[in-house]
Design an enzyme around this catalytic site. Structure first.
Site, short mmCIF file in Angstrom:
data_model
loop_
_atom_site.label_atom_id
_atom_site.label_comp_id
_atom_site.label_asym_id
_atom_site.label_seq_id
_atom_site.Cartn_x
_atom_site.Cartn_y
_atom_site.Cartn_z
CE1 TYR A 151 -55.02 -69.21 -60.48
CE2 TYR A 151 -54.33 -67.73 -62.25
CZ TYR A 151 -54.02 -68.56 -61.18
OH TYR A 151 -52.70 -68.72 -60.79
CG LEU A 183 -47.76 -67.53 -69.23
CD1 LEU A 183 -47.50 -66.95 -70.61
CD2 LEU A 183 -48.86 -68.58 -69.28
CB VAL A 184 -44.47 -70.92 -63.81
CG1 VAL A 184 -43.23 -71.67 -63.34
CG2 VAL A 184 -44.52 -69.52 -63.23
P1 NDP Z 1 -48.84 -77.31 -59.96
O1 NDP Z 1 -50.15 -77.82 -60.47
O2 NDP Z 1 -47.60 -77.86 -60.55
O3 NDP Z 1 -48.79 -77.44 -58.37
C1 NDP Z 1 -49.90 -77.16 -57.58
C2 NDP Z 1 -49.65 -77.67 -56.17
O4 NDP Z 1 -50.77 -77.30 -55.34
C3 NDP Z 1 -49.50 -79.17 -56.12
O5 NDP Z 1 -48.42 -79.51 -55.29
C4 NDP Z 1 -50.81 -79.64 -55.50
O6 NDP Z 1 -50.57 -80.78 -54.67
C5 NDP Z 1 -51.19 -78.44 -54.62
N1 NDP Z 1 -52.64 -78.39 -54.41
C6 NDP Z 1 -53.60 -78.15 -55.33
N2 NDP Z 1 -54.82 -78.24 -54.79
C7 NDP Z 1 -54.63 -78.54 -53.47
C8 NDP Z 1 -55.50 -78.79 -52.38
N3 NDP Z 1 -56.83 -78.74 -52.52
N4 NDP Z 1 -54.97 -79.07 -51.16
C9 NDP Z 1 -53.62 -79.14 -51.01
N5 NDP Z 1 -52.74 -78.92 -52.00
C10 NDP Z 1 -53.24 -78.64 -53.22
O7 NDP Z 1 -48.91 -75.72 -60.20
P2 NDP Z 1 -47.87 -74.53 -59.91
O8 NDP Z 1 -46.66 -75.02 -59.24
O9 NDP Z 1 -47.72 -73.78 -61.17
O10 NDP Z 1 -48.76 -73.65 -58.93
C11 NDP Z 1 -48.36 -73.28 -57.63
C12 NDP Z 1 -48.91 -71.90 -57.32
O11 NDP Z 1 -48.36 -70.96 -58.24
C13 NDP Z 1 -50.42 -71.78 -57.43
O12 NDP Z 1 -50.89 -70.98 -56.38
C14 NDP Z 1 -50.60 -71.07 -58.77
O13 NDP Z 1 -51.81 -70.34 -58.82
C15 NDP Z 1 -49.39 -70.15 -58.76
N6 NDP Z 1 -48.98 -69.65 -60.07
C16 NDP Z 1 -48.70 -70.50 -61.10
C17 NDP Z 1 -48.31 -69.99 -62.32
C18 NDP Z 1 -48.07 -70.85 -63.51
O14 NDP Z 1 -48.11 -70.32 -64.66
N7 NDP Z 1 -47.77 -72.12 -63.37
C19 NDP Z 1 -48.12 -68.54 -62.50
C20 NDP Z 1 -48.44 -67.75 -61.35
C21 NDP Z 1 -48.83 -68.30 -60.17
P3 NDP Z 1 -51.51 -82.07 -54.58
O15 NDP Z 1 -52.22 -82.22 -55.88
O16 NDP Z 1 -50.56 -83.19 -54.23
O17 NDP Z 1 -52.42 -81.74 -53.44
C1 8X3 Z 2 -50.75 -68.32 -63.70
C2 8X3 Z 2 -50.41 -67.41 -64.83
O1 8X3 Z 2 -51.37 -66.19 -66.87
O2 8X3 Z 2 -52.12 -68.47 -66.49
O3 8X3 Z 2 -51.17 -67.61 -62.59
O4 8X3 Z 2 -52.90 -66.70 -65.09
S1 8X3 Z 2 -51.78 -67.20 -65.85
#
Ligand code: NDP
Ligand code: 8X3
Length: 249
Positions: A151, A183-184
């Site tokens: 990741y 972390l979100v």
């Molecule tokens: P969620 O799981 O809440 O949202 C992920 C989104 O990505 C969903 O809308 C999902 O839609 C979409 N998605 C996943 N796989 C696919 C695919 N194969 N094709 C199209 N769409 C896809 O997670 P977050 O909102 O937390 O994550 C969003 C971004 O933020 C990611 O890139 C994540 O790595 C990044 N991030 C998250 C953090 C956290 O701690 N939460 C911290 C830092 C970064 P659907 O399933 O409908 O396709």
């Molecule tokens: C999401 C935050 O710390 O789980 O990118 O990698 S962490």
């Protein structure tokens, strides 16, 4: 003129919160994801505030991605803002016991999917000599933590791609931004741990960033004057100091 934004991963978490934040400001929206019901519901809610078009495709599938984007109606063809947000972690395992399907998912979605979507949209930005691309990276793109291996690699790649885009698209006046949250509290951990109970513990004992906190920063970046580009943002909740240091009660 009112800008149009395409947001990947708009069915949940950061992408969905960004759609709601942008709608408040009247930005026209192209919302993408695979879960049709959610896309329909969000479209219904936000259509009261702005113009909304939805696209259902899997960013892993090159043809689906290009076909979906080329199917956009004329009113939505000129994309001013691209939010490359779709992505997730899959698993949390040491490198020697990691799951190959998880590795494929992370590289195919977080890295290759982001590239496919970008490739489908950038040519009309270079042609029009305008645009703003925001890639959602992570603190995991800036440091590696135990069991984060692949990741973290995928998010390091997102940062490298972001920097490459900023350099290559500079002659065209296109802004490129990386927003890197820690972390979100979203569905992220449900996906990472495949719905196992452990996911519920990730955000316990402290107040994690909320998706809306990140969405506000994304809106801040897209609402700067033409001569200002927010190149790179690292944001944590107050309880978090690094990937491995989180003050919990
Ligand atoms: P969620 O799981 O809440 O949202 C992920 C989104 O990505 C969903 O809308 C999902 O839609 C979409 N998605 C996943 N796989 C696919 C695919 N194969 N094709 C199209 N769409 C896809 O997670 P977050 O909102 O937390 O994550 C969003 C971004 O933020 C990611 O890139 C994540 O790595 C990044 N991030 C998250 C953090 C956290 O701690 N939460 C911290 C830092 C970064 P659907 O399933 O409908 O396709
Ligand atoms: C999401 C935050 O710390 O789980 O990118 O990698 S962490």
């Amino acid at each position: 003129m009112t800008p149009t934004a395409l947001i990947t991963g708009a069915t949940s978490g950061i992408g969905k919160a960004t759609a709601y934040e942008f709608a408040k400001h009247g930005i026209h929206l192209i919302l993408c994801g695979r879960r049709q019901k959610r896309l329909d519901t969000i479209k219904k809610e936000l259509s009261e505030q702005t113009n909304v078009h939805i696209l259902n495709f899997d960013v892993r599938d090159k043809d689906e991605t290009f076909n979906a984007i080329s199917s956009l109606p004329n009113d939505f063809k000129a994309i001013d803002i691209l939010i490359n947000n779709a992505g997730n972690a899959h698993g949390l395992d040491p490198i020697h016991t990691g799951n190959l399907e998880d590795w494929d998912a992370m590289m195919d979605i977080n890295v290759k999917g982001l590239l496919y979507v970008s490739k489908a949209i950038i040519p009309q930005m270079t042609k029009r000599q305008t645009g703003h691309i925001i890639n959602i990276g992570s603190s995991a793109g800036k440091e590696v933590y135990p069991k984060g291996n692949v990741y973290c690699a995928s998010k390091h790649a997102v940062l490298a791609i972001t920097e490459g885009m900023r350099i290559d698209l500079n002659p065209f006046g296109i802004k490129v931004t990386a927003i890197n949250p820690g972390l979100v509290e979203t569905e992220f951990s449900q996906v990472r741990f495949k719905g196992e109970a452990i996911a519920d513990n990730v955000y316990k004992g402290y107040k994690a960033l909320q998706a809306e906190d990140v969405a506000e920063v994304i809106y801040f970046a897209v609402s700067r004057p033409a001569h200002v580009n927010i190149a790179d943002v690292l944001m944590f909740c107050t309880a978090q100091a690094s990937s491995t240091i989180v003050k919990k009660s």
